[in-house]
Structure formats: C-alpha cells, structure tokens
Scaffold this motif. Structure first.
Motif, short mmCIF file in Angstrom:
data_model
loop_
_atom_site.label_atom_id
_atom_site.label_comp_id
_atom_site.label_asym_id
_atom_site.label_seq_id
_atom_site.Cartn_x
_atom_site.Cartn_y
_atom_site.Cartn_z
N VAL A 579 0.83 -1.21 0.00
CA VAL A 579 0.00 0.00 0.00
C VAL A 579 0.86 1.25 0.00
N THR A 580 1.91 1.24 0.83
CA THR A 580 2.78 2.42 0.88
C THR A 580 3.41 2.70 -0.47
N LEU A 581 3.89 1.65 -1.12
CA LEU A 581 4.50 1.84 -2.43
C LEU A 581 3.46 2.28 -3.46
N MET A 582 2.27 1.69 -3.39
CA MET A 582 1.22 2.06 -4.35
C MET A 582 0.82 3.53 -4.19
N LEU A 583 0.63 3.95 -2.93
CA LEU A 583 0.30 5.35 -2.69
C LEU A 583 1.45 6.26 -3.12
N SER A 584 2.66 5.81 -2.83
CA SER A 584 3.83 6.60 -3.22
C SER A 584 3.89 6.77 -4.73
N LEU A 585 3.65 5.67 -5.45
CA LEU A 585 3.71 5.74 -6.91
C LEU A 585 2.57 6.59 -7.48
N THR A 586 1.42 6.56 -6.77
CA THR A 586 0.31 7.41 -7.21
C THR A 586 0.71 8.87 -7.16
N GLU A 587 1.44 9.25 -6.11
CA GLU A 587 1.88 10.63 -5.97
C GLU A 587 3.12 10.93 -6.81
N ARG A 588 3.76 9.89 -7.32
CA ARG A 588 5.00 10.09 -8.09
C ARG A 588 4.77 9.82 -9.58
N THR A 589 3.53 9.99 -10.02
CA THR A 589 3.23 9.70 -11.43
C THR A 589 4.09 10.54 -12.36
N ARG A 590 4.20 11.85 -12.07
CA ARG A 590 5.01 12.73 -12.93
C ARG A 590 6.48 12.29 -12.91
N GLU A 591 6.97 11.96 -11.71
CA GLU A 591 8.37 11.54 -11.59
C GLU A 591 8.62 10.28 -12.42
N THR A 592 7.69 9.33 -12.32
CA THR A 592 7.84 8.09 -13.07
C THR A 592 7.78 8.35 -14.57
N ALA A 593 6.86 9.24 -14.93
CA ALA A 593 6.73 9.58 -16.36
C ALA A 593 8.01 10.20 -16.90
N LEU A 594 8.61 11.07 -16.13
CA LEU A 594 9.86 11.69 -16.57
C LEU A 594 10.96 10.64 -16.75
N MET A 595 11.01 9.67 -15.84
CA MET A 595 12.00 8.59 -15.98
C MET A 595 11.76 7.80 -17.25
N ARG A 596 10.46 7.52 -17.53
CA ARG A 596 10.15 6.82 -18.77
C ARG A 596 10.53 7.67 -19.98
N ALA A 597 10.31 8.98 -19.86
CA ALA A 597 10.57 9.87 -20.99
C ALA A 597 12.05 9.96 -21.33
N VAL A 598 12.90 9.84 -20.31
CA VAL A 598 14.35 9.94 -20.56
C VAL A 598 14.98 8.59 -20.84
N GLY A 599 14.14 7.55 -20.99
CA GLY A 599 14.69 6.29 -21.47
C GLY A 599 14.61 5.09 -20.55
N LEU A 600 14.07 5.25 -19.32
CA LEU A 600 13.97 4.10 -18.42
C LEU A 600 12.84 3.18 -18.90
N SER A 601 13.15 1.93 -19.10
CA SER A 601 12.17 0.99 -19.64
C SER A 601 11.16 0.58 -18.58
N ARG A 602 10.09 -0.07 -19.02
CA ARG A 602 9.11 -0.58 -18.08
C ARG A 602 9.74 -1.55 -17.09
N THR A 603 10.60 -2.41 -17.62
CA THR A 603 11.29 -3.36 -16.75
C THR A 603 12.16 -2.64 -15.74
#
Length: 687
Positions: A579-603
């Motif tokens: 739950v903590t990680l899920m909530l954290s990721l919910t609040e970090r959507t932009r951060e995750t998106a930026l990582m994906r945008a600069v080349g970090l793969s889904r894996t």
C-alpha cells in the motif's frame, strides 16, 4: 466552508478512488493484525490456563485441609462443609498411591478421585469405554493405558497401606495428566478406603449465592479464613504453582496483544484507513482448523474476546482521526503557490538531523532507564513485563523520530550493494530513498514494529521451550525414575536392577535412575524395570519420555499459535509495503513519467520499485530483529522463564530477516506492475 471542503474531498475521491481503496485496505490489515493477535493470544491464554488449572470452573469455593489447624477428620470435615448454607454440592479430592496388581508391574500407581458426574466432576468424556459408576470400578489415564495395555473390561487389584486388596474393573480410558506416572481415577470413597489423603474440597454454590459470599460462610463455619478460597483464587494459584513459565507466557501474551493494538495505531497513523475485524475472526478459525486438519493433537477452541475486539475497533477509529491531524496541519501551512508544485515535495529534502537526533537520544535514554527499572526495581514479574513493554514502545518512538536520519545511513551502507546488484534501477532506488527519507522511514517503521514483535515472540518461545526441557532433564536425569521410601531401599533396588544386563543404573538418595543399555530399545528397558519393581514395596515408577512427549504437545500447540501471529505479521508486511509503495507511486506519477521519458524501460521501473522495497525490508528486518530480540531477552529475564541464559533462536531470526526482505519484494509486485504501465505522455498530462 465545510460544504465546500466536503465537495472538494468528494471530487478528489471520485477522481482518484484508488487512494481511498488503498488506505481502506491498509487499515483493514492493521486492524486484522491487532484483532487477530488478540484472538490468538486469548486462545493461547485459555489453552495454557486450562492445562494448568485443576479445580473445575463450576467450583465456587474450595477448602484446603492442609491449612486447617490440627488434623481434622476428613469425613467429618466433608459433612461440616456440605451443611453450610449456600453449598449445593461438596466433592472431596483424594489421592493415594496403591500397589497395582494385574497390570504388568506391581509398583505404586497414582490414584485420584472424581465424583464422575455433577458440576464438580473434573473428567472429560472417556476416549474409550465409560466412566465408573460404582466404587469397584476405575478409569485409566490415556498414556497409562498405552504403557500398561489396560483397556475397558480389565480386572486389576489395588492394595493400599493396610494391605487389604481391592479388585476393581477398568471401565474407560480418560484424558488426564498421566505422562510421567501411571494413573487411575476412582470414586472418592474408593480412594479414601485405600488410605488416600484429602487434598481439597470443591464446593458448588446454590443459585443466587456468589463465590465470595460462599467462601465467607464456609470460612466462618470452619473458623479458618486462610483455609478457604474462592474457585477463581484457587485456579489462579494453580497456574502459579504448576509452572512459572505458564504464568510468564500468559503475561507476555497479554503484553503482546497490547503491543499489537499499538501496532495497529501506528499503521493507521501512517496512512488514513477505515476499519474491519471479521477477517481476523475468520483467520483465527482457519488457523485452528488447519492445525486440526494436519493431525495436531490437543488443538484449543478459538476464544472470542468481545470487549477486546471492541477496544481494537475503538483504537483504530481514534487513530484514524488523530492520524489526520498532523498531515492536515502540515497541509495548511503549504502556500498556495507551493501547492501547485510537486505533491511529493513535502517529503523530500534533508531531515533536521540535529533536532531529531537529540529527541531520539532522549527517548532512547528513557527506554534504557525503563529497561533497567524492569530488571532491578520492579515489585513483581508482571509489573516488570509491563515496564519492559513501555520501554519497547519508547524505543520504537526513538526509532520513528530518527527514521529519516537512519534512512540516509541505511542508504550509505546498503546503497552501494543495491547499486552493484541492481544496476541502474538499483541506483535509482537508493537515490529515491535518500531523496525522500521521510516516506522511506514511514515504510520501515511500520514494518519494523511487526518484525520486532515477531522477534521477541520467537525468543520467548525458544527460551520457554529450553527452560521446560531443562526442567525435565533435571527432574528426569534418566529415562526411568523410580522413587523409593528411603535411601536404603533405593540402594537395594538399584542393586537388583544393576544385575540386569539390559539396564544401566545408579541411585541418588531415595531415587533410582535407569536407562537402556547400549543397543537396548526403550520399551525393553521399561519392561525390565517394571518386572523388577513388581512386588517391591513403595516403588513409584516415572517415565521421562512420556513427560517430554506431553511437553512437546503443549509447547507445539503454543508454538503453532505463536507462528499464527508471525503469519499475521507477514500479512501486515505484504499489505503495508504494498500500500505504501502504491500510494507513493500514485503521488510520483510525474516523476515516473519523466524517468520513462528519458529512457527508463518498463522493466527498469519495475526493478526500481522492487529494489526500493528490498531496501526498506532490509532496514526494517535488521533493526527489528536485533532490537526486539534484545527486548525478548529482557522479557525472559524479568519473567524468570528460564534459570539460565535465554535461548536465542539464531536460525529462526536469520530466516525471519531473509523472509521479511523476500516478503517486502513480493509486496512490491503489484505496485511495480502498475508503475511499469505508466505512459510518459499520458502521465505528464494527468499529473
């Protein structure tokens, strides 16, 4: 104003319902943990108490003849007590050690009494046959029947002090505590006629007469207040007299249940949640059903504590309300312009190290002082255990305060290892933990409390087992112990046994100790001792193996319930981290998106989340196992569970540490999958 706030809240809930669902799930598991601990703890308490108590629950009061002045006539005493106003029934508890013929060995056996019917009977339903119905019938204990071969229908001869034989018929096999010595049960008149001693008189009260009133009337009639107790007082005394370990475990169980409620409050305070308890009841019944299904003997019934469950619910609701205060105050201090920035900014940045360390040091000093007081200044073991629990809570508070600082130290130590093992995702995980230490510390603190409680429980169980085994080894230094009336008789009997090549024998005082010779089976050695004891005056045989087997049954059941608590801790770990990680990721959507945008793969994103969970699990497991193993040792010390050094289950603690890390990683599976599905373009639009 209130209406607009409510409207905003409802709109946010409709926009992101997952947050509400996740927080609801977390509080559900937190409350299940507390409620389940309470249920299983009360079940263990009832089980151990039932094993220790001898006086039936229907006995409102008891008379102890040994505390009466002089040597009263037992028959006259029974009549006098039965005539007291308010006494519905009176049953004498007699014991004798007659010589038994026709059952293999002619040595002394233990013979106890029971009314066989009515409210004061102590016997459960027979496992075979029926209960005696006349004075010339007896029941045999379960272990005794297995050793001697006695079964319903067998005729045996009992010979008491006066030497007059009494032929009786075995009618049934009953579950009694007879692992160490051969035991029979007969009517009180039978035991008294064989020279038995009256050890206690159980009294049932008339309707409307309470226990205290009845005990007072009987004490007044006898003129001896010290010789009369209420049934509740006598049962409590039996628990204390049978074993200090039992009393200590009961106290520890109560403290553990109380800490579980605190743990629930901590989880609630980490993320707001709502309450459910039914799952805990289902889990408790499921655990006990599983034990029965696997063939575990002597599985207790689940004890439902309605007041305790109500208390758990009340604490969870209160904690939910209180948990909102600090975040609400923090949110109210955020300027409107800053609120337009990253949602996670409030958790990032360097913690105020100096202030946190000072507060943590003060709390740690208080915890140490409480621990010292428990070891040196407590008036009773029970009070000492409560002080130890208070010390543990304060120590946990110190850990929470110092959590963000601890996280930076953890990253400094474990970060390079995770980076080396996890590559780019591992480095990102370590960097995320260091950049947002408060969030990581919150995950670790909740997980640490559950791990720590489990560590203390494992130390307590291991020490209790080791202490009980040492006690049996001291009481039974050989597989067969034969008690004789005096050292002279013991020396003569030892000489007789020593002539048998199947045995190795030595005498010590009035006891003879016999073991099988090398290569001789235990059953053959037992038969040899019983054959030699036949006809030997005053020989009482006791069997170490059967006593140890009974201990294993009792400890096995207690340990199974304890591992049920461990299982619930694992559940809390899975859901708490998830739950903590899920909530954290919910609040970090932009951060995750930026990582994906600069080349970090889904894996790579998924691996990063898994490594974050592994880092949190490692910190929580190491700290929780070490600190609360120390508190487990303190608990063993103050409760005086073992005479020597506490037994530390290093293998079990190591497995716990490894298991928690694995569980934390498994808990990250769903959050990792969700994070991996983040679309860079869409996530940037929604953030």
């Amino acid at each position: 104003m209130a209406g607009s706030v409510a409207a905003v809240l409802l709109a946010e809930t409709r926009r992101k319902p997952g947050r509400v669902l996740l927080t609801g799930l977390a509080i559900t598991v937190a409350t299940v943990f507390a409620a389940g601990t309470l249920l299983l703890g009360e079940t263990l308490r009832a089980y151990l108490a039932d094993r220790a108590e001898q006086t039936p629950a229907t006995a409102a009061a008891v008379v102890r003849p040994s505390d009466l002045p002089g040597e009263p006539d037992p028959v006259a005493l029974l009549g006098e007590v039965a005539a007291v106003d308010g006494v519905a029934d009176a049953a004498g508890v007699w014991s004798a050690f007659p010589t038994v013929g026709g059952a293999g060995a002619g040595a002394l056996w233990a013979l106890g009494s029971d009314p066989m019917a009515g409210p004061l009977s102590r016997l459960a339903a027979p496992m075979q046959g029926r209960l005696p119905s006349t004075p010339d019938e007896v029941a045999v204990g379960e272990s005794t029947a297995a050793r001697s071969g006695l079964a319903p229908g067998a005729a045996i001869t009992l010979r008491g002090d006066e030497g007059v034989p009494l032929t009786v018929t075995v009618t049934g096999v009953v579950p009694v505590s007879d692992a160490a010595v051969n035991t029979l049960v007969a009517f009180p008149v039978t035991v008294a006629g064989l020279g038995g001693l009256l050890g206690q008189v159980d009294l049932a009260a008339d309707p409307g007469v309470d226990a205290a009133t009845l005990a007072g009337r009987v004490a007044a009639a006898l003129g001896a207040p010290d010789a009369v107790r209420t049934g509740e007082q006598q049962r409590a005394a039996e628990i204390a007299e049978v074993s200090e370990s039992v009393t200590g475990v009961l106290v520890a169980v109560g403290v553990f249940a109380g800490l579980a409620v605190v743990a629930a409050a901590v989880v609630v305070a980490s993320t707001f949640r709502i309450v459910l308890t039914a799952v805990a009841v289902i889990t408790g019944y499921g655990l006990l059903a599983l034990l029965r299904g696997t063939g575990t003997a002597d599985v207790p019934d689940l004890v439902l504590s309605v007041p305790g469950l109500a208390g758990v619910l009340a604490v969870a609701v209160l904690a939910t309300v209180l948990a909102a205060i600090a975040p609400a105050m923090a949110a109210s201090r955020i300027p409107p312009v800053a609120a337009l920035g990253s949602a996670g900014a409030a958790d990032s940045g360097a913690p105020r190290t100096g202030r946190r360390l000072v507060v943590a040091a003060v709390a740690a000093a208080i915890a140490g002082g409480l621990a010292w007081a428990a070891l040196n200044g407590a008036e009773s073991p029970e009070l000492a255990m409560v002080i130890v629990a208070a010390s543990g809570i304060v120590a946990f508070g110190a850990l929470v305060v110092a959590g963000p600082v601890f996280v930076r130290g953890l990253v400094a130590i474990a970060g390079p290892v995770i980076s080396a093992m996890g590559g780019g995702p591992g480095r990102l995980a370590a960097a995320n933990a260091a950049q947002v230490p408060r969030r990581t510390a919150a995950t670790i603190s909740v997980l640490t409390l559950g791990v720590g409680m489990t560590s203390a429980l494992l130390v307590g169980i291991s020490s209790t087992r080791a202490g009980a085994e040492r006690s049996i080894s001291e009481q039974f230094p050989a597989k067969i112990v034969v008690g004789l009336p005096d050292p002279g008789s013991a020396a003569e009997f030892a000489a007789v046994l020593a002539a048998d090549p199947r045995l190795t024998v030595h005498a010590d005082g009035s006891a003879v100790f016999a073991d099988p010779a090398q290569g001789v089976p235990d059953v053959v050695a037992r038969t040899a001792v019983e054959e030699s004891a036949a006809g030997w005056p005053g020989a009482l045989l006791q069997y170490a193996g059967d006593a140890r087997a009974q201990l294993e049954t009792t400890l096995g059941t207690a340990q199974a319930i304890g591992f049920g608590l461990v299982g619930m801790t694992a559940l809390v770990a899975v859901v708490g981290v998830g739950v903590t990680l899920m909530l954290s990721l919910t609040e970090r959507t932009r951060e995750t998106a930026l990582m994906r945008a600069v080349g970090l793969s889904r894996t790579g994103v998924r691996a990063m989340v898994a490594w974050e969970a592994a880092l949190s699990g490692t910190g929580a497991a190491a700290v929780g196992a070490v600190i609360d193993a120390v508190y487990g040792i303190l608990g063993v010390r103050v409760l005086e569970l073992v005479p020597g050094a506490p037994a530390i289950p290093f293998a079990a603690l190591g497995a716990l540490v490894a298991g928690v890390v694995v569980v934390a990683v498994l808990a990250a599976v769903l959050p990792a999958l969700r994070a991996g599905r983040v679309s860079p373009t869409r996530a940037l639009q929604e953030a």
